[in-house]
Design a protein around this motif. Structure first.
Motif, PDB file in Angstrom:
ATOM      1  N   PRO A 218      69.092  47.431  49.257  1.00 35.11           N
ATOM      2  CA  PRO A 218      69.935  48.555  48.830  1.00 35.11           C
ATOM      3  C   PRO A 218      70.857  49.052  49.934  1.00 35.11           C
ATOM      4  CG  PRO A 218      67.759  49.361  49.407  1.00 35.11           C
ATOM      5  CD  PRO A 218      67.715  47.858  49.591  1.00 35.11           C
ATOM      6  N   LEU A 219      71.952  49.673  49.522  1.00 38.62           N
ATOM      7  CA  LEU A 219      72.782  50.449  50.439  1.00 38.62           C
ATOM      8  C   LEU A 219      72.229  51.859  50.498  1.00 38.62           C
ATOM      9  CD1 LEU A 219      76.424  49.559  49.264  1.00 38.62           C
ATOM     10  CD2 LEU A 219      75.188  48.630  51.217  1.00 38.62           C
ATOM     11  N   HIS A 220      72.538  52.579  51.581  1.00 38.82           N
ATOM     12  CA  HIS A 220      72.228  54.005  51.592  1.00 38.82           C
ATOM     13  C   HIS A 220      73.068  54.678  50.507  1.00 38.82           C
ATOM     14  CE1 HIS A 220      72.301  58.213  52.958  1.00 38.82           C
ATOM     15  NE2 HIS A 220      71.081  57.934  53.405  1.00 38.82           N
ATOM     16  N   PRO A 221      72.509  55.677  49.813  1.00 36.02           N
ATOM     17  CA  PRO A 221      73.263  56.319  48.719  1.00 36.02           C
ATOM     18  C   PRO A 221      74.658  56.790  49.128  1.00 36.02           C
ATOM     19  CG  PRO A 221      70.988  57.060  48.704  1.00 36.02           C
ATOM     20  CD  PRO A 221      71.136  56.185  49.918  1.00 36.02           C
ATOM     21  N   ALA A 222      74.821  57.239  50.385  1.00 36.80           N
ATOM     22  CA  ALA A 222      76.144  57.712  50.830  1.00 36.80           C
ATOM     23  C   ALA A 222      77.135  56.544  50.879  1.00 36.80           C
ATOM     24  CB  ALA A 222      76.043  58.371  52.207  1.00 36.80           C
ATOM     25  N   ARG A 223      76.647  55.378  51.359  1.00 35.52           N
ATOM     26  CA  ARG A 223      77.535  54.226  51.452  1.00 35.52           C
ATOM     27  C   ARG A 223      77.818  53.632  50.065  1.00 35.52           C
ATOM     28  NH1 ARG A 223      76.920  50.368  56.562  1.00 35.52           N
ATOM     29  NH2 ARG A 223      76.279  52.380  57.359  1.00 35.52           N
TER      30      ARG A 223
ATOM     31  N   ALA B 149      65.767  35.833  34.790  1.00 37.51           N
ATOM     32  CA  ALA B 149      64.718  36.716  35.306  1.00 37.51           C
ATOM     33  C   ALA B 149      65.224  38.159  35.306  1.00 37.51           C
ATOM     34  CB  ALA B 149      64.338  36.300  36.727  1.00 37.51           C
ATOM     35  N   PRO B 150      64.317  39.138  35.252  1.00 38.24           N
ATOM     36  CA  PRO B 150      64.758  40.533  35.264  1.00 38.24           C
ATOM     37  C   PRO B 150      65.258  40.974  36.629  1.00 38.24           C
ATOM     38  CG  PRO B 150      62.361  40.413  35.229  1.00 38.24           C
ATOM     39  CD  PRO B 150      62.862  39.008  35.087  1.00 38.24           C
ATOM     40  N   LEU B 151      66.183  41.930  36.604  1.00 37.77           N
ATOM     41  CA  LEU B 151      66.753  42.505  37.825  1.00 37.77           C
ATOM     42  C   LEU B 151      66.364  43.974  37.877  1.00 37.77           C
ATOM     43  CD1 LEU B 151      68.877  42.601  40.198  1.00 37.77           C
ATOM     44  CD2 LEU B 151      70.592  43.086  38.444  1.00 37.77           C
ATOM     45  N   TRP B 152      65.861  44.420  39.041  1.00 32.38           N
ATOM     46  CA  TRP B 152      65.556  45.835  39.190  1.00 32.38           C
ATOM     47  C   TRP B 152      66.326  46.385  40.397  1.00 32.38           C
ATOM     48  CZ3 TRP B 152      63.772  47.948  35.082  1.00 32.38           C
ATOM     49  CH2 TRP B 152      63.561  49.323  35.119  1.00 32.38           C
ATOM     50  N   PRO B 153      67.587  46.790  40.184  1.00 31.19           N
ATOM     51  CA  PRO B 153      68.453  47.132  41.320  1.00 31.19           C
ATOM     52  C   PRO B 153      68.040  48.378  42.083  1.00 31.19           C
ATOM     53  CG  PRO B 153      69.585  47.515  39.227  1.00 31.19           C
ATOM     54  CD  PRO B 153      68.281  46.839  38.897  1.00 31.19           C
ATOM     55  N   SER B 154      67.244  49.254  41.464  1.00 31.65           N
ATOM     56  CA  SER B 154      66.882  50.493  42.150  1.00 31.65           C
ATOM     57  C   SER B 154      65.434  50.486  42.624  1.00 31.65           C
ATOM     58  CB  SER B 154      67.126  51.692  41.232  1.00 31.65           C
ATOM     59  OG  SER B 154      66.425  51.510  40.012  1.00 31.65           O
ATOM     60  N   ALA B 155      64.814  49.310  42.682  1.00 30.25           N
ATOM     61  CA  ALA B 155      63.406  49.257  43.098  1.00 30.25           C
ATOM     62  C   ALA B 155      63.227  49.733  44.531  1.00 30.25           C
ATOM     63  CB  ALA B 155      62.876  47.833  42.948  1.00 30.25           C
ATOM     64  N   LEU B 156      64.190  49.421  45.385  1.00 30.67           N
ATOM     65  CA  LEU B 156      64.128  49.865  46.786  1.00 30.67           C
ATOM     66  C   LEU B 156      65.185  50.939  47.028  1.00 30.67           C
ATOM     67  CD1 LEU B 156      63.827  46.566  48.883  1.00 30.67           C
ATOM     68  CD2 LEU B 156      62.086  48.351  48.652  1.00 30.67           C
ATOM     69  N   THR B 157      64.856  51.879  47.901  1.00 34.97           N
ATOM     70  CA  THR B 157      65.805  52.914  48.309  1.00 34.97           C
ATOM     71  C   THR B 157      65.927  52.888  49.826  1.00 34.97           C
ATOM     72  OG1 THR B 157      65.186  54.327  46.461  1.00 34.97           O
ATOM     73  CG2 THR B 157      66.270  55.406  48.317  1.00 34.97           C
ATOM     74  N   ARG B 158      67.160  53.039  50.300  1.00 36.98           N
ATOM     75  CA  ARG B 158      67.401  53.109  51.745  1.00 36.98           C
ATOM     76  C   ARG B 158      67.381  54.582  52.127  1.00 36.98           C
ATOM     77  NH1 ARG B 158      70.841  48.520  53.890  1.00 36.98           N
ATOM     78  NH2 ARG B 158      70.593  48.661  56.132  1.00 36.98           N
TER      79      ARG B 158
ATOM     80  N   ALA C  74      78.027  55.393  47.340  1.00 38.18           N
ATOM     81  CA  ALA C  74      79.010  56.292  46.717  1.00 38.18           C
ATOM     82  C   ALA C  74      80.410  55.995  47.248  1.00 38.18           C
ATOM     83  CB  ALA C  74      78.628  57.740  46.989  1.00 38.18           C
ATOM     84  N   GLU C  75      80.472  55.658  48.544  1.00 39.35           N
ATOM     85  CA  GLU C  75      81.762  55.373  49.176  1.00 39.35           C
ATOM     86  C   GLU C  75      82.364  54.068  48.644  1.00 39.35           C
ATOM     87  OE1 GLU C  75      82.826  53.980  53.664  1.00 39.35           O
ATOM     88  OE2 GLU C  75      81.248  55.489  53.435  1.00 39.35           O
ATOM     89  N   ARG C  76      81.530  53.030  48.537  1.00 41.60           N
ATOM     90  CA  ARG C  76      82.026  51.711  48.132  1.00 41.60           C
ATOM     91  C   ARG C  76      82.117  51.569  46.617  1.00 41.60           C
ATOM     92  NH1 ARG C  76      79.009  47.241  51.155  1.00 41.60           N
ATOM     93  NH2 ARG C  76      80.294  48.050  52.828  1.00 41.60           N
ATOM     94  N   GLY C  77      81.208  52.201  45.938  1.00 41.13           N
ATOM     95  CA  GLY C  77      81.236  52.135  44.480  1.00 41.13           C
ATOM     96  C   GLY C  77      80.342  51.055  43.895  1.00 41.13           C
ATOM     97  N   PHE C  78      79.860  50.143  44.730  1.00 46.18           N
ATOM     98  CA  PHE C  78      78.950  49.096  44.257  1.00 46.18           C
ATOM     99  C   PHE C  78      78.166  48.562  45.443  1.00 46.18           C
ATOM    100  CE2 PHE C  78      82.958  47.114  45.365  1.00 46.18           C
ATOM    101  CZ  PHE C  78      82.572  46.051  46.162  1.00 46.18           C
ATOM    102  N   ASN C  79      77.004  47.975  45.111  1.00 47.83           N
ATOM    103  CA  ASN C  79      76.197  47.309  46.134  1.00 47.83           C
ATOM    104  C   ASN C  79      76.446  45.809  46.011  1.00 47.83           C
ATOM    105  OD1 ASN C  79      74.260  46.151  47.750  1.00 47.83           O
ATOM    106  ND2 ASN C  79      72.502  46.987  46.650  1.00 47.83           N
ATOM    107  N   GLN C  80      77.052  45.229  47.050  1.00 49.31           N
ATOM    108  CA  GLN C  80      77.424  43.813  46.980  1.00 49.31           C
ATOM    109  C   GLN C  80      76.200  42.924  46.778  1.00 49.31           C
ATOM    110  OE1 GLN C  80      77.760  45.740  49.621  1.00 49.31           O
ATOM    111  NE2 GLN C  80      76.509  44.810  51.239  1.00 49.31           N
ATOM    112  N   SER C  81      75.059  43.284  47.376  1.00 47.16           N
ATOM    113  CA  SER C  81      73.847  42.477  47.178  1.00 47.16           C
ATOM    114  C   SER C  81      73.357  42.600  45.739  1.00 47.16           C
ATOM    115  CB  SER C  81      72.755  42.922  48.154  1.00 47.16           C
ATOM    116  OG  SER C  81      73.178  42.694  49.486  1.00 47.16           O
ATOM    117  N   GLY C  82      73.589  43.762  45.138  1.00 44.45           N
ATOM    118  CA  GLY C  82      73.237  43.945  43.733  1.00 44.45           C
ATOM    119  C   GLY C  82      74.062  43.052  42.821  1.00 44.45           C
TER     120      GLY C  82
END
Ligand SMILES: [Zn+2]
Length: 215
Positions: free
Chosen positions: A105-110, A132-141, A112-120
């Motif tokens: 994950p990106l930090h929530p501030a980053r 396979a299922p994707l769980w993009p919010s499983a980890l938080t920075r 918000a700045e970028r608008g998307f998580n490239q790894s996501g």
């Protein structure tokens, strides 16, 4: 380091973008991520160090396309790069049928700045290909850490230690997780994420990284 030739399988498996993902040149040949000149700069890696894995060297067209994705805010390039990552994952697909995909994950501030998580974006593409299922919010920075590439090896580990937490452990508990990242330098971020997932009860954590810097 072992280098494999840029194979036909790689070319055939990638969907056709109308333009080169790295230099934006118009392309006539279908089903390719990069133009001829850029494709010659793609360097597949076969890692001997599972802690610092990466499918391709962070150079040439792969580095340029990743920079465009992030700096020029081109989330559409996530499809091209996600399919490129899939080429590296596909040979292991049979052993990954039961995984849930989780991006670094990106930090929530980053975010918000970028608008998307490239790894996501990469993880979404691989999840679709893998079925396979994707769980993009499983980890938080939990800490907004400086980029790993700016730090020494020891500082990288300290930088990301305890920077990640699994806030939704019910989605990973007892599961095999395929952790997805865009660029790995020392593997410290992947180690920290893996630890957070295992602490949350994940059975095992596989890693899938598009590019490795300092290979
Ligand atoms: Zn090109």
């Amino acid at each position: 380091m072992q280098v494999r030739p840029f194979g036909q399988r790689l070319i055939a498996a990638v969907l056709p973008p109308p333009r080169c993902g790295a230099c934006d040149a118009q392309m006539s040949a279908p089903a390719r991520p990069f133009c001829d000149a850029c494709a010659e700069t793609v360097l597949p890696l076969r890692s001997r160090d599972p802690g610092a894995t990466g499918a391709f060297a962070y150079v040439g067209a792969v580095a340029r396309a990743l920079a465009r994705l992030k700096s020029e805010r081109r989330p559409d390039l996530g499809r091209v790069l996600g399919d490129l990552l899939w080429c590296a994952v596909e040979p292991q697909a049979a052993s990954l049928r039961q995984v849930v995909l989780v991006p670094v994950p990106l930090h929530p501030a980053r975010l918000a700045e970028r608008g998307f998580n490239q790894s996501g974006l990469l993880a979404r593409r691989v999840a679709r290909r893998l079925g396979a299922p994707l769980w993009p919010s499983a980890l938080t920075r939990t800490r907004d850490t400086p980029p790993q590439a700016t730090l020494t090896r020891d500082a990288r580990r300290a930088n990301v230690r305890d920077a990640f937490v699994a806030r939704e452990p019910e989605h990973v508990a007892g599961r095999a997780v395929l952790l997805v990242d865009d660029v790995s330098t020392s593997g410290a971020t992947l180690d920290a994420c893996s630890r957070a997932l295992l602490d949350a009860g994940a059975r095992t954590v596989f890693r899938s990284v598009l590019a490795r810097a300092g290979y």
